[in-house]
Scaffold this motif. Structure first.
Motif, PDB file in Angstrom:
ATOM      1  N   GLY A  56       0.793  -1.218   0.000  1.00  0.00           N
ATOM      2  CA  GLY A  56       0.000   0.000   0.000  1.00  0.00           C
ATOM      3  C   GLY A  56       0.826   1.269   0.000  1.00  0.00           C
ATOM      4  N   HIS A  57       0.643   2.101  -1.047  1.00  0.00           N
ATOM      5  CA  HIS A  57       1.407   3.351  -1.124  1.00  0.00           C
ATOM      6  C   HIS A  57       0.577   4.527  -1.631  1.00  0.00           C
ATOM      7  CE1 HIS A  57       1.913   1.280  -5.048  1.00  0.00           C
ATOM      8  NE2 HIS A  57       1.737   2.490  -5.527  1.00  0.00           N
ATOM      9  N   GLU A  58      -0.687   4.315  -1.953  1.00  0.00           N
ATOM     10  CA  GLU A  58      -1.560   5.404  -2.402  1.00  0.00           C
ATOM     11  C   GLU A  58      -2.493   5.762  -1.240  1.00  0.00           C
ATOM     12  OE1 GLU A  58      -2.021   3.706  -6.998  1.00  0.00           O
ATOM     13  OE2 GLU A  58      -3.759   3.819  -5.681  1.00  0.00           O
ATOM     14  N   ALA A  59      -2.097   6.699  -0.408  1.00  0.00           N
ATOM     15  CA  ALA A  59      -2.826   6.845   0.851  1.00  0.00           C
ATOM     16  C   ALA A  59      -2.955   8.291   1.305  1.00  0.00           C
ATOM     17  CB  ALA A  59      -2.144   6.021   1.943  1.00  0.00           C
ATOM     18  N   ALA A  60      -3.891   8.484   2.231  1.00  0.00           N
ATOM     19  CA  ALA A  60      -4.080   9.767   2.897  1.00  0.00           C
ATOM     20  C   ALA A  60      -4.615   9.490   4.297  1.00  0.00           C
ATOM     21  CB  ALA A  60      -5.062  10.644   2.116  1.00  0.00           C
ATOM     22  N   GLY A  61      -4.397  10.451   5.180  1.00  0.00           N
ATOM     23  CA  GLY A  61      -4.869  10.256   6.543  1.00  0.00           C
ATOM     24  C   GLY A  61      -4.620  11.479   7.405  1.00  0.00           C
ATOM     25  N   VAL A  62      -4.543  11.264   8.713  1.00  0.00           N
ATOM     26  CA  VAL A  62      -4.383  12.342   9.686  1.00  0.00           C
ATOM     27  C   VAL A  62      -3.170  12.033  10.559  1.00  0.00           C
ATOM     28  CG1 VAL A  62      -5.466  13.572  11.601  1.00  0.00           C
ATOM     29  CG2 VAL A  62      -6.867  12.767   9.688  1.00  0.00           C
ATOM     30  N   ILE A  63      -2.332  13.052  10.776  1.00  0.00           N
ATOM     31  CA  ILE A  63      -1.127  12.851  11.581  1.00  0.00           C
ATOM     32  C   ILE A  63      -1.498  12.559  13.032  1.00  0.00           C
ATOM     33  CG2 ILE A  63       0.944  13.953  12.516  1.00  0.00           C
ATOM     34  CD1 ILE A  63       1.286  15.387   9.890  1.00  0.00           C
ATOM     35  N   GLU A  64      -0.951  11.475  13.532  1.00  0.00           N
ATOM     36  CA  GLU A  64      -1.196  11.033  14.902  1.00  0.00           C
ATOM     37  C   GLU A  64      -0.107  11.537  15.855  1.00  0.00           C
ATOM     38  OE1 GLU A  64      -3.195   7.620  17.328  1.00  0.00           O
ATOM     39  OE2 GLU A  64      -3.783   8.755  15.570  1.00  0.00           O
ATOM     40  N   ARG A  65       1.141  11.488  15.367  1.00  0.00           N
ATOM     41  CA  ARG A  65       2.283  11.844  16.227  1.00  0.00           C
ATOM     42  C   ARG A  65       3.433  12.298  15.339  1.00  0.00           C
ATOM     43  NH1 ARG A  65       2.418   7.362  18.799  1.00  0.00           N
ATOM     44  NH2 ARG A  65       4.350   6.377  18.117  1.00  0.00           N
ATOM     45  N   ILE A  66       4.291  13.165  15.863  1.00  0.00           N
ATOM     46  CA  ILE A  66       5.429  13.659  15.085  1.00  0.00           C
ATOM     47  C   ILE A  66       6.727  13.430  15.849  1.00  0.00           C
ATOM     48  CG2 ILE A  66       4.019  15.405  13.922  1.00  0.00           C
ATOM     49  CD1 ILE A  66       5.323  17.519  15.719  1.00  0.00           C
ATOM     50  N   GLY A  67       7.830  13.339  15.074  1.00  0.00           N
ATOM     51  CA  GLY A  67       9.145  13.211  15.677  1.00  0.00           C
ATOM     52  C   GLY A  67       9.615  14.527  16.278  1.00  0.00           C
ATOM     53  N   HIS A 110       7.447  -1.256   4.936  1.00  0.00           N
ATOM     54  CA  HIS A 110       6.019  -1.514   5.094  1.00  0.00           C
ATOM     55  C   HIS A 110       5.215  -0.280   4.692  1.00  0.00           C
ATOM     56  CE1 HIS A 110       6.364  -5.468   6.756  1.00  0.00           C
ATOM     57  NE2 HIS A 110       7.131  -5.067   7.755  1.00  0.00           N
ATOM     58  N   GLY A 111       4.028  -0.552   4.134  1.00  0.00           N
ATOM     59  CA  GLY A 111       3.203   0.508   3.590  1.00  0.00           C
ATOM     60  C   GLY A 111       1.950   0.802   4.377  1.00  0.00           C
ATOM     61  N   ALA A 112       0.913   1.245   3.659  1.00  0.00           N
ATOM     62  CA  ALA A 112      -0.235   1.894   4.282  1.00  0.00           C
ATOM     63  C   ALA A 112      -1.515   1.067   4.290  1.00  0.00           C
ATOM     64  CB  ALA A 112      -0.488   3.230   3.590  1.00  0.00           C
ATOM     65  N   PHE A 113      -1.444  -0.238   3.992  1.00  0.00           N
ATOM     66  CA  PHE A 113      -2.613  -1.088   4.222  1.00  0.00           C
ATOM     67  C   PHE A 113      -2.642  -1.455   5.706  1.00  0.00           C
ATOM     68  CE2 PHE A 113      -2.401  -2.660  -0.416  1.00  0.00           C
ATOM     69  CZ  PHE A 113      -3.301  -1.675  -0.823  1.00  0.00           C
ATOM     70  N   ALA A 114      -2.776  -0.426   6.524  1.00  0.00           N
ATOM     71  CA  ALA A 114      -2.688  -0.580   7.976  1.00  0.00           C
ATOM     72  C   ALA A 114      -3.326   0.629   8.625  1.00  0.00           C
ATOM     73  CB  ALA A 114      -1.228  -0.706   8.412  1.00  0.00           C
ATOM     74  N   GLU A 115      -3.579   0.523   9.921  1.00  0.00           N
ATOM     75  CA  GLU A 115      -4.156   1.654  10.636  1.00  0.00           C
ATOM     76  C   GLU A 115      -3.172   2.806  10.754  1.00  0.00           C
ATOM     77  OE1 GLU A 115      -7.483  -0.232  13.585  1.00  0.00           O
ATOM     78  OE2 GLU A 115      -5.390  -0.469  14.213  1.00  0.00           O
ATOM     79  N   LEU A 116      -1.870   2.484  10.820  1.00  0.00           N
ATOM     80  CA  LEU A 116      -0.844   3.501  10.994  1.00  0.00           C
ATOM     81  C   LEU A 116       0.322   3.243  10.048  1.00  0.00           C
ATOM     82  CD1 LEU A 116      -0.799   3.412  14.903  1.00  0.00           C
ATOM     83  CD2 LEU A 116      -1.665   5.328  13.536  1.00  0.00           C
ATOM     84  N   VAL A 117       0.949   4.315   9.581  1.00  0.00           N
ATOM     85  CA  VAL A 117       2.150   4.186   8.759  1.00  0.00           C
ATOM     86  C   VAL A 117       3.104   5.322   9.132  1.00  0.00           C
ATOM     87  CG1 VAL A 117       1.226   5.554   6.824  1.00  0.00           C
ATOM     88  CG2 VAL A 117       3.048   3.885   6.400  1.00  0.00           C
ATOM     89  N   ALA A 118       4.402   5.020   9.150  1.00  0.00           N
ATOM     90  CA  ALA A 118       5.429   6.020   9.453  1.00  0.00           C
ATOM     91  C   ALA A 118       6.073   6.490   8.158  1.00  0.00           C
ATOM     92  CB  ALA A 118       6.483   5.425  10.375  1.00  0.00           C
TER      93      ALA A 118
END
Length: 343
Positions: free
Chosen positions: A58-69, A119-127
């Motif tokens: 999964g690499h075609e994705a959008a979402g909301v930032i949960e946490r930042i470095g 690892h990609g974005a077919f997941a609840e979270l991605v870094a």
């Protein structure tokens, strides 16, 4: 977190996976939507060699930032974002020249090819690293934003060859990327756009998106028809979005002398080309790989309505149903274009 894991070729499991760790310049994104790319489907059975299990694709994705470095400065939790599929180093000669798609240490989200596993974005979270993240307009649906990666491929491809306002362009293949190329060409003011495919429903969409003429390759000789439409001259530029020997030959045969061919599709790793036609007619061939910084432009085009992705989305379904929809795409269920998974 939950993820869709490729455990073996043609075997996907909706399962628990470790939450991604983030570095000081990374952000953790809660994925809202992720499209199934054709390259994911080819990787699903191992044919591409670029999806070696175990892997979260999964690499075609959008979402909301949960946490930042700790070193991230321009993004914050709660930002609605998308991100490039290419993870570039930012330091090599290509990156410094703005050609991040050719980065010497390039990695792609959701890809494992022996050299690396990301690892990609077919997941609840991605870094993802901050440098490839882009903020989204507040009114852009996140399932539409997931297609910005595909739009960027089309925008980059159209930019690979010189295009004048009075040019005639041929798009070989009216799948997802081909239909986006047509929209980009229309917005660029291309005088005449010819779409070629074997599926009438795709050609109908091509017409809807701005093609002046459509050709069903199963019903007539495409090269003869293109000659008729161009007074025997051929097209100025052709965009080949399939990547097979016969379609590349068709694109070359359709070009005028001195014309340009942009190669986008890469279905087959190797094809034969009519070298004499290329040399004696002084044709120019351009490869087009991914995108190179076009994301802001793509967001503008979509936000303005110049590019419409909504008709391309065939289904929006929960990530938990992803395995079944992969099977449908793999078996080429009629009428399916883009399937978007929602964790």
């Amino acid at each position: 977190m939950k993820a869709l894991l490729l455990t073996d070729y043609r075997e996907l499991q909706y399962t628990d996976a470790p939450e991604p760790e983030i570095g000081e310049r990374d952000v953790l994104v809660r994925v809202a939507a992720c499209g199934i790319c054709g390259s994911d489907v080819h990787g699903y059975d191992g044919s591409s060699g670029r999806r070696i299990p175990p892997l979260i694709m999964g690499h075609e994705a959008a979402g909301v930032i949960e946490r930042i470095g700790s070193a991230v400065r321009n993004l914050k939790p709660g930002d609605r974002v998308t991100f490039d599929s290419t993870v570039s180093c930012g330091e090599c000669d290509y990156c410094r020249a703005g050609r991040v798609n050719l980065c010497e240490r390039r990695m792609v989200l959701g890809v494992s090819c022996g050299e690396y596993r990301r690892h990609g974005a077919f997941a609840e979270l991605v870094a993802v690293p901050e440098q490839i993240v882009y903020k989204l307009p507040s009114n852009m649906p996140l399932e539409h934003a997931a297609l910005i990666e595909a739009v960027s491929i089309a925008v980059h491809a159209v930019g690979r060859a010189p295009l004048l306002g009075n040019d005639c362009a041929l798009v070989v293949g009216s799948g997802m990327i081909g239909l986006l190329v047509i929209q980009v060409l229309r917005h660029a003011g291309c005088r005449q756009i010819i779409a070629l495919d074997q599926q009438p429903e795709r050609l109908a969409l091509a017409k809807q998106f701005g093609a002046n003429e459509t050709i069903d390759a199963t019903a007539e000789n495409p090269v003869d028809r293109i000659a008729e439409l161009t007074d025997g001259n051929g097209v100025d530029v052709a965009y080949e979005v399939v990547g097979s020997g016969p379609t590349v030959e068709t694109a070359i045969a359709a070009l005028r002398k001195g014309g340009h061919l942009v190669l986008i599709g890469n279905l087959a790793p190797r094809v034969e080309v009519p070298i004499q036609a290329i040399v004696t007619r002084e044709l120019t061939l351009h490869g087009s790989c991914s995108s190179a910084g076009e994301y802001p432009r793509c967001i503008e085009l979509m936000a303005s309505g110049a590019i419409d992705v909504a008709p391309l989305i065939s289904a929006t379904v929960p990530l938990s149903e992803g395995a079944a929809w992969f099977d449908k795409l793999y078996n080429r269920q009629p009428g399916l274009m883009k399937v978007v998974l929602q964790p």
